[in-house]
Design a protein around this motif. Structure first.
Motif, PDB file in Angstrom:
ATOM      1  N   LYS A   1       0.815  -1.210   0.000  1.00  0.00           N
ATOM      2  CA  LYS A   1       0.000   0.000   0.000  1.00  0.00           C
ATOM      3  C   LYS A   1       0.854   1.268   0.000  1.00  0.00           C
ATOM      4  O   LYS A   1       1.723   1.446   0.856  1.00  0.00           O
ATOM      5  CB  LYS A   1      -0.912  -0.026   1.231  1.00  0.00           C
ATOM      6  N   ILE A   2       0.592   2.143  -0.963  1.00  0.00           N
ATOM      7  CA  ILE A   2       1.387   3.355  -1.118  1.00  0.00           C
ATOM      8  C   ILE A   2       0.883   4.475  -0.201  1.00  0.00           C
ATOM      9  O   ILE A   2       1.664   5.128   0.486  1.00  0.00           O
ATOM     10  CB  ILE A   2       1.382   3.807  -2.596  1.00  0.00           C
ATOM     11  N   HIS A   3      -0.407   4.727  -0.202  1.00  0.00           N
ATOM     12  CA  HIS A   3      -0.989   5.836   0.556  1.00  0.00           C
ATOM     13  C   HIS A   3      -1.518   5.322   1.898  1.00  0.00           C
ATOM     14  O   HIS A   3      -2.445   4.513   1.925  1.00  0.00           O
ATOM     15  CB  HIS A   3      -2.114   6.494  -0.245  1.00  0.00           C
ATOM     16  N   LEU A   4      -0.926   5.795   2.982  1.00  0.00           N
ATOM     17  CA  LEU A   4      -1.294   5.315   4.302  1.00  0.00           C
ATOM     18  C   LEU A   4      -2.374   6.194   4.921  1.00  0.00           C
ATOM     19  O   LEU A   4      -2.410   7.408   4.733  1.00  0.00           O
ATOM     20  CB  LEU A   4      -0.065   5.257   5.207  1.00  0.00           C
ATOM     21  N   TYR A   5      -3.220   5.560   5.709  1.00  0.00           N
ATOM     22  CA  TYR A   5      -4.422   6.178   6.250  1.00  0.00           C
ATOM     23  C   TYR A   5      -4.103   6.995   7.502  1.00  0.00           C
ATOM     24  O   TYR A   5      -4.356   6.590   8.629  1.00  0.00           O
ATOM     25  CB  TYR A   5      -5.438   5.070   6.551  1.00  0.00           C
ATOM     26  N   ASP A   6      -3.536   8.181   7.255  1.00  0.00           N
ATOM     27  CA  ASP A   6      -3.288   9.140   8.332  1.00  0.00           C
ATOM     28  C   ASP A   6      -4.371  10.210   8.237  1.00  0.00           C
ATOM     29  O   ASP A   6      -4.130  11.355   7.814  1.00  0.00           O
ATOM     30  CB  ASP A   6      -1.895   9.755   8.201  1.00  0.00           C
ATOM     31  N   ALA A   7      -5.573   9.839   8.598  1.00  0.00           N
ATOM     32  CA  ALA A   7      -6.737  10.705   8.415  1.00  0.00           C
ATOM     33  C   ALA A   7      -7.840  10.268   9.364  1.00  0.00           C
ATOM     34  O   ALA A   7      -7.805   9.158   9.905  1.00  0.00           O
ATOM     35  CB  ALA A   7      -7.233  10.629   6.969  1.00  0.00           C
ATOM     36  N   PHE A   8      -8.821  11.150   9.549  1.00  0.00           N
ATOM     37  CA  PHE A   8      -9.975  10.851  10.393  1.00  0.00           C
ATOM     38  C   PHE A   8      -9.558  10.374  11.792  1.00  0.00           C
ATOM     39  O   PHE A   8     -10.195   9.526  12.400  1.00  0.00           O
ATOM     40  CB  PHE A   8     -10.875   9.792   9.727  1.00  0.00           C
ATOM     41  N   GLY A   9      -8.438  10.921  12.295  1.00  0.00           N
ATOM     42  CA  GLY A   9      -7.985  10.587  13.630  1.00  0.00           C
ATOM     43  C   GLY A   9      -7.215   9.287  13.754  1.00  0.00           C
ATOM     44  O   GLY A   9      -6.808   8.915  14.859  1.00  0.00           O
ATOM     45  N   PHE A  10      -6.986   8.603  12.633  1.00  0.00           N
ATOM     46  CA  PHE A  10      -6.228   7.345  12.644  1.00  0.00           C
ATOM     47  C   PHE A  10      -4.869   7.599  12.003  1.00  0.00           C
ATOM     48  O   PHE A  10      -4.758   8.376  11.055  1.00  0.00           O
ATOM     49  CB  PHE A  10      -6.998   6.271  11.862  1.00  0.00           C
ATOM     50  N   GLN A  11      -3.814   6.986  12.510  1.00  0.00           N
ATOM     51  CA  GLN A  11      -2.474   7.191  11.962  1.00  0.00           C
ATOM     52  C   GLN A  11      -1.838   5.847  11.631  1.00  0.00           C
ATOM     53  O   GLN A  11      -1.080   5.269  12.406  1.00  0.00           O
ATOM     54  CB  GLN A  11      -1.595   7.988  12.938  1.00  0.00           C
ATOM     55  N   GLU A  12      -2.139   5.362  10.436  1.00  0.00           N
ATOM     56  CA  GLU A  12      -1.627   4.065   9.998  1.00  0.00           C
ATOM     57  C   GLU A  12      -0.104   4.054   9.930  1.00  0.00           C
ATOM     58  O   GLU A  12       0.530   3.034  10.192  1.00  0.00           O
ATOM     59  CB  GLU A  12      -2.227   3.704   8.635  1.00  0.00           C
ATOM     60  N   SER A  13       0.494   5.212   9.609  1.00  0.00           N
ATOM     61  CA  SER A  13       1.939   5.248   9.410  1.00  0.00           C
ATOM     62  C   SER A  13       2.727   4.992  10.695  1.00  0.00           C
ATOM     63  O   SER A  13       3.931   4.762  10.639  1.00  0.00           O
ATOM     64  CB  SER A  13       2.358   6.597   8.815  1.00  0.00           C
ATOM     65  N   LYS A  14       2.079   5.033  11.852  1.00  0.00           N
ATOM     66  CA  LYS A  14       2.783   4.698  13.091  1.00  0.00           C
ATOM     67  C   LYS A  14       3.255   3.246  13.097  1.00  0.00           C
ATOM     68  O   LYS A  14       4.315   2.939  13.643  1.00  0.00           O
ATOM     69  CB  LYS A  14       1.870   4.937  14.297  1.00  0.00           C
ATOM     70  N   THR A  15       2.467   2.381  12.511  1.00  0.00           N
ATOM     71  CA  THR A  15       2.787   0.950  12.547  1.00  0.00           C
ATOM     72  C   THR A  15       2.999   0.340  11.166  1.00  0.00           C
ATOM     73  O   THR A  15       3.436  -0.804  11.065  1.00  0.00           O
ATOM     74  CB  THR A  15       1.663   0.169  13.255  1.00  0.00           C
ATOM     75  N   VAL A  16       2.691   1.097  10.108  1.00  0.00           N
ATOM     76  CA  VAL A  16       2.759   0.569   8.741  1.00  0.00           C
ATOM     77  C   VAL A  16       3.673   1.448   7.905  1.00  0.00           C
ATOM     78  O   VAL A  16       3.550   2.685   7.909  1.00  0.00           O
ATOM     79  CB  VAL A  16       1.348   0.504   8.100  1.00  0.00           C
ATOM     80  N   ALA A  17       4.598   0.837   7.196  1.00  0.00           N
ATOM     81  CA  ALA A  17       5.488   1.552   6.285  1.00  0.00           C
ATOM     82  C   ALA A  17       4.853   1.621   4.894  1.00  0.00           C
ATOM     83  O   ALA A  17       4.137   0.702   4.486  1.00  0.00           O
ATOM     84  CB  ALA A  17       6.839   0.839   6.203  1.00  0.00           C
ATOM     85  N   PRO A  18       5.110   2.692   4.130  1.00  0.00           N
ATOM     86  CA  PRO A  18       4.486   2.829   2.814  1.00  0.00           C
ATOM     87  C   PRO A  18       5.179   2.000   1.740  1.00  0.00           C
ATOM     88  O   PRO A  18       6.389   1.790   1.776  1.00  0.00           O
ATOM     89  CB  PRO A  18       4.643   4.324   2.509  1.00  0.00           C
ATOM     90  N   GLY A  19       4.398   1.547   0.781  1.00  0.00           N
ATOM     91  CA  GLY A  19       4.953   0.952  -0.423  1.00  0.00           C
ATOM     92  C   GLY A  19       5.387   2.034  -1.394  1.00  0.00           C
ATOM     93  O   GLY A  19       5.164   3.228  -1.158  1.00  0.00           O
ATOM     94  N   ARG A  20       5.979   1.623  -2.505  1.00  0.00           N
ATOM     95  CA  ARG A  20       6.559   2.605  -3.438  1.00  0.00           C
ATOM     96  C   ARG A  20       6.063   2.454  -4.872  1.00  0.00           C
ATOM     97  O   ARG A  20       5.974   3.445  -5.606  1.00  0.00           O
ATOM     98  CB  ARG A  20       8.092   2.473  -3.438  1.00  0.00           C
ATOM     99  N   GLU A  21       5.738   1.251  -5.294  1.00  0.00           N
ATOM    100  CA  GLU A  21       5.533   1.009  -6.711  1.00  0.00           C
ATOM    101  C   GLU A  21       4.121   0.518  -7.022  1.00  0.00           C
ATOM    102  O   GLU A  21       3.620  -0.393  -6.351  1.00  0.00           O
ATOM    103  CB  GLU A  21       6.528  -0.041  -7.217  1.00  0.00           C
ATOM    104  N   PRO A  22       3.478   1.077  -8.061  1.00  0.00           N
ATOM    105  CA  PRO A  22       2.217   0.512  -8.544  1.00  0.00           C
ATOM    106  C   PRO A  22       2.458  -0.888  -9.105  1.00  0.00           C
ATOM    107  O   PRO A  22       3.545  -1.197  -9.593  1.00  0.00           O
ATOM    108  CB  PRO A  22       1.794   1.479  -9.664  1.00  0.00           C
ATOM    109  N   VAL A  23       1.431  -1.725  -9.032  1.00  0.00           N
ATOM    110  CA  VAL A  23       1.559  -3.116  -9.471  1.00  0.00           C
ATOM    111  C   VAL A  23       0.351  -3.492 -10.323  1.00  0.00           C
ATOM    112  O   VAL A  23      -0.794  -3.167  -9.995  1.00  0.00           O
ATOM    113  CB  VAL A  23       1.663  -4.074  -8.259  1.00  0.00           C
TER     114      VAL A  23
END
Length: 271
Positions: free
Chosen positions: A106-128
């Protein structure tokens, strides 16, 4: 092209969730589907620590999905979590079966609506993209659907179908946003979008994080709803008229118009 979407309710036990993959894949194959789509976080729902359940894409859980796909003779795409080098996890899709073996982070992490996915999840880089029976299929995850540029890039690379695998967060207006965004991305790309979500869980589970709202759907290249689910777990089977989709892409022509615009801008910048 016949596809199926498995709107399930993942629990916290990866082995039990693999049983859901087995069940729904068998049902999809029996219905004649060539590909079955499972939601984000099929391996383990959100709301619990993810690092302890994360496994590599060649680990036991992913191999279990591969075995299920091989037995059924279909392509299976399912959400899992894989280890990241920085101690976080990657939010991953595994796509496997019938000559396909790929994964998307997953490229775009859900840091929105009070949730911060990037705290525990690293972003991907490439479309597949993957190929299913000669059809190019782009893979995306949940919050990606709010970023049309990713979908346009996948369409420019030849995707006629783009899948969205979600565990959508609940709240006022969120179901409407989910369905509207999926239809909008279909219109943006004049291609099919198959958007599969987790079902709507009990309120105590929903309070733990983004755990699904239901509403899985297939949108046509003109944004029409081809098939849709309600809130509860279910298997949705849909037939995609790819030739009609190709005609729509030529007739509406936004992809060609966008390419022409890009060429003009590049020529102007060189002048």
């Amino acid at each position: 092209m016949r596809i199926a979407m498995a709107q399930i309710l993942s629990g916290t036990d990866p082995r039990a969730n693999l049983g859901l993959v087995e069940n729904y894949t068998r049902r999809a194959a029996d219905a004649g589907a060539r590909m079955v789509l499972f939601p984000e976080a099929t391996m383990c729902r959100f709301g619990v620590p993810l690092a302890p359940v994360a496994e590599p894409v060649d680990g036991p859980w992913a191999d279990g999905v591969r075995a299920i796909a091989e037995r059924a003779g279909v392509v299976v795409v399912a959400g899992m979590f894989t280890p990241s080098d920085d101690g976080r996890v990657l939010n991953t899709l595994i796509a496997t079966g019938d000559g396909v073996d790929a994964h998307y982070d997953k490229i775009h992490l859900y840091d929105a609506f009070g949730f911060q996915e990037s705290k525990t999840v690293a972003p991907g880089r490439e479309p597949v993209l993957i190929d299913v029976d000669g059809v190019r299929v782009g893979l995306t995850l949940c919050y990606d659907v709010r970023f049309p540029e990713l979908y346009v890039e996948l369409a420019e690379r030849g995707a006629e179908l783009i899948t969205v695998h979600a565990s959508w967060g609940s709240g006022p207006g969120k179901l409407d946003q989910w369905t509207l965004l999926a239809r909008a991305r279909a219109i943006d790309t004049t291609g099919y979008v198959a958007a599969v979500d987790q079902g709507c869980p009990a309120p105590d589970i929903a309070a733990l994080g983004p755990t699904g709202v239901g509403g899985s759907l297939v949108a046509s290249p003109l944004g029409e709803v081809v098939s849709a689910a309600g809130a509860d777990p279910q298997l949705v089977v849909a037939d995609l008229d790819l030739e009609a989709g190709r005609t729509a892409r030529e007739t509406v022509a936004v992809m060609n118009n966008r390419a022409d615009f890009t060429r003009r801008r590049k020529a102007e910048s060189r002048a």
